[in-house]
Motif scaffolding. Structure first.
Motif, PDB file in Angstrom:
ATOM      1  N   ALA A   1       4.446  15.166 -17.351  1.00  0.00           N
ATOM      2  CA  ALA A   1       3.793  14.192 -15.058  1.00  0.00           C
ATOM      3  C   ALA A   1       2.759  15.164 -14.986  1.00  0.00           C
ATOM      4  N   LEU A   2       2.378  16.384 -15.657  1.00  0.00           N
ATOM      5  CA  LEU A   2       1.168  17.376 -15.157  1.00  0.00           C
ATOM      6  C   LEU A   2      -0.398  16.599 -15.469  1.00  0.00           C
ATOM      7  N   PHE A   3      -0.424  15.455 -15.862  1.00  0.00           N
ATOM      8  CA  PHE A   3      -2.029  14.742 -16.494  1.00  0.00           C
ATOM      9  C   PHE A   3      -1.620  13.395 -15.849  1.00  0.00           C
ATOM     10  N   MET A   4      -0.528  12.636 -16.063  1.00  0.00           N
ATOM     11  CA  MET A   4      -1.065  11.017 -15.556  1.00  0.00           C
ATOM     12  C   MET A   4      -0.677  11.217 -13.910  1.00  0.00           C
ATOM     13  N   LYS A   5      -0.455  10.004 -14.006  1.00  0.00           N
ATOM     14  CA  LYS A   5      -0.832   9.868 -12.301  1.00  0.00           C
ATOM     15  C   LYS A   5       0.217   8.707 -12.250  1.00  0.00           C
ATOM     16  N   VAL A   6       0.887   8.802 -11.230  1.00  0.00           N
ATOM     17  CA  VAL A   6       2.783   8.648 -11.490  1.00  0.00           C
ATOM     18  C   VAL A   6       2.534   7.535 -10.217  1.00  0.00           C
ATOM     19  N   GLU A   7       3.333   6.691  -9.999  1.00  0.00           N
ATOM     20  CA  GLU A   7       3.806   5.403  -9.226  1.00  0.00           C
ATOM     21  C   GLU A   7       4.834   4.911  -8.586  1.00  0.00           C
ATOM     22  N   TRP A   8       5.649   5.119  -7.327  1.00  0.00           N
ATOM     23  CA  TRP A   8       6.831   4.548  -7.351  1.00  0.00           C
ATOM     24  C   TRP A   8       6.827   3.520  -8.353  1.00  0.00           C
ATOM     25  N   LYS A   9       8.140   3.375  -8.904  1.00  0.00           N
ATOM     26  CA  LYS A   9       8.118   1.595  -9.494  1.00  0.00           C
ATOM     27  C   LYS A   9       9.494   1.994  -9.196  1.00  0.00           C
TER      28      LYS A   9
ATOM     29  N   LEU B   1       0.781  -1.692  -0.150  1.00  0.00           N
ATOM     30  CA  LEU B   1      -0.017  -0.159   0.053  1.00  0.00           C
ATOM     31  C   LEU B   1       0.578   0.899   0.250  1.00  0.00           C
ATOM     32  N   ASN B   2       1.359   1.321   0.934  1.00  0.00           N
ATOM     33  CA  ASN B   2       2.865   2.524   1.382  1.00  0.00           C
ATOM     34  C   ASN B   2       3.572   1.800   0.271  1.00  0.00           C
ATOM     35  N   VAL B   3       3.510   1.883  -0.835  1.00  0.00           N
ATOM     36  CA  VAL B   3       5.232   1.690  -1.590  1.00  0.00           C
ATOM     37  C   VAL B   3       6.213   3.101  -2.157  1.00  0.00           C
ATOM     38  N   GLY B   4       7.547   3.109  -1.681  1.00  0.00           N
ATOM     39  CA  GLY B   4       8.175   4.382  -1.962  1.00  0.00           C
ATOM     40  C   GLY B   4       9.507   4.027  -1.117  1.00  0.00           C
TER      41      GLY B   4
ATOM     42  N   THR C   1       9.331  12.396  -4.784  1.00  0.00           N
ATOM     43  CA  THR C   1      11.209  12.724  -4.633  1.00  0.00           C
ATOM     44  C   THR C   1      11.585  13.009  -3.200  1.00  0.00           C
ATOM     45  N   GLU C   2      11.744  12.406  -2.430  1.00  0.00           N
ATOM     46  CA  GLU C   2      11.748  12.020  -0.933  1.00  0.00           C
ATOM     47  C   GLU C   2      13.027  13.362  -0.604  1.00  0.00           C
ATOM     48  N   ASP C   3      14.346  12.903  -1.900  1.00  0.00           N
ATOM     49  CA  ASP C   3      15.274  13.619  -1.405  1.00  0.00           C
ATOM     50  C   ASP C   3      15.090  14.891  -1.201  1.00  0.00           C
ATOM     51  N   ILE C   4      14.091  15.731  -2.447  1.00  0.00           N
ATOM     52  CA  ILE C   4      13.825  16.923  -2.757  1.00  0.00           C
ATOM     53  C   ILE C   4      13.399  17.450  -1.210  1.00  0.00           C
TER      54      ILE C   4
END
Length: 417
Positions: free
Chosen positions: A391-399, A108-111, A227-230
């Motif tokens: 990226a403005l319009f798409m749903k993006v998930e961490w892979k 569920l919580n991925v990344g 972008t957890e680093d930023i």
């Protein structure tokens, strides 16, 4: 219509000049001024190494071997691995190399942010005495033998420290070289200049160190954006922290060579930048208005270039299409687009060329590849534009990103400027 388009291009070019001229001034500053000398470490520090790994059996042994080969007293260092939703032998290999491994299974919580939080919570429970500092590495990294020793020197002078990010596979192809050149430029001419000015650098996903105080004051690891680093950098800059860079601590990173995988990764980065700007952009701009150079610098780094470039292209394409419909001609369209993109490509070529020239000895690839990939660097950067638009319009998930360049030690000396 042609006059209108030229005016739009001139306005956007002026905005580019206002927003980014200072980054060109960073270059002579770095070349002319050496970093401030470090004071001797006040004492040896106890460190925890944090590695979030998902199906990294191909490469994690190389990082662990390079940690074991450090010139620093490794009895003061404990290596922790979060085997995050792994279906391979990552956990077993890490344990065989002496790491403390915690296995996490959460779809569920991925990344990476969630994996680091999980890792630090377990460390807090099992090692209540804590550590002086915490290193963050990716499983595909490789460290120069004196990496921790050099970072320890800088850590005595600052609470968050990043390092010089080099590449394991610059010579792979134009894609891996494009990544590598960007990170080399960031280490040398962005973070390096910030260090000389006394403002804050930014961490770059891997190869950084933070103190127990920083962890305590942020109430653990609470950075979960794409972008957890930023997010980590911006959060602490807004609270007055100054992130330092140790330019003598060299880390080698593996970059993607496949275009599809590269697009997937950079789509996540682009979406992550947007997330960070939405959450922290107003505070950054307020800080800049109050005179914080670090806030201004970071706000310029996380969004405006994409917006300005997108506006430039959108205006040129729209007016060019209208021009064609009105019978202005194909040459009008081509000239407009060339004027729009020509200056951007030329700027990127200059930035890439300066970086390759100054970091020549640190780039481990044949000379012809260094030259060839300098020429392809603007094209690599240009591919960011459609990715950022998507990226403005798409749903993006961490892979996860697949890594395969496994080295147990550096196949070349860690060159210094």
């Amino acid at each position: 219509m042609e006059t209108t388009l030229r005016t739009i291009n001139a306005v956007i070019s002026a905005l580019f000049f206002i927003c980014y001229t200072y980054q060109f001034l960073y270059i002579p500053l770095v070349l002319a001024k050496k970093p401030k000398p470090l004071t001797a470490p006040d004492r040896p520090h106890r460190y925890a190494v944090l590695i979030a790994a998902r199906n990294e059996e191909n490469v994690i042994s190389g990082l662990l071997d390079s940690l074991r080969a450090q010139t620093y007293d490794m009895s003061l260092v404990t290596v922790f691995v979060a085997a995050d939703n792994c279906t391979d032998r990552t956990a077993a290999i890490a344990r065989a190399h002496g790491a403390v491994v915690y296995e996490r299974f959460n779809q569920l919580n991925v990344g990476k942010g969630y994996a680091l939080d999980f890792l630090l919570q377990n460390i807090g429970a099992d090692y209540p005495e804590g550590f002086d500092g915490y290193f963050v590495f990716d499983a595909d990294n490789l460290l120069a033998p004196d990496y921790i020793e050099r970072m320890n020197e800088m850590f005595s002078n600052g609470q968050i420290v990043t390092s010089y990010r080099n590449s394991k596979n610059f010579g792979g192809n134009w894609i891996s070289a494009g990544y590598a050149l960007w990170f080399l430029r960031e280490s040398r001419y962005l973070n390096g200049a910030r260090n000389r000015l006394g403002s804050s650098a930014a961490v770059g996903g891997t190869g950084f160190l933070f103190s127990q105080r920083v962890l305590d004051e942020s109430h653990g690891w609470r950075f979960y954006l794409l972008t957890e680093d930023i997010e980590f950098s911006v959060y602490h800059i807004l609270r007055g922290e100054k992130i330092a860079i140790c330019e003598d601590a060299v880390l080698y990173d593996e970059q993607p060579t496949g275009f599809r995988q590269s697009v997937r990764q950079r789509l996540r980065w682009a979406k992550g930048y947007l997330q960070v700007f939405r959450r922290y952009g107003a505070d950054l701009l307020k800080g800049a208005a109050k005179g914080s150079w670090s806030c201004f610098d970071m706000s310029m780094s996380i969004l405006p270039a994409f917006i300005l470039t997108a506006l430039c292209l959108l205006a040129n394409i729209t007016l060019s299409v209208l021009g064609l419909m009105q019978g202005v001609g194909v040459w009008f369209t081509m000239r407009s687009l060339l004027e729009c993109m020509g200056s951007i490509l030329a700027t990127l070529l200059v930035l890439g060329g300066i970086t390759v020239a100054s970091e020549w000895k640190r780039i481990h690839a044949p000379a012809w590849k260094k030259i060839a990939y300098t020429l392809t660097f603007p094209l690599f950067m240009l591919t960011y534009l459609p990715i950022s638009m998507a990226a403005l319009f798409m749903k993006v998930e961490w892979k996860p990103i697949h890594h395969s360049v496994n080295l147990s030690s550096l196949p070349y000396p860690a060159a210094k400027n």
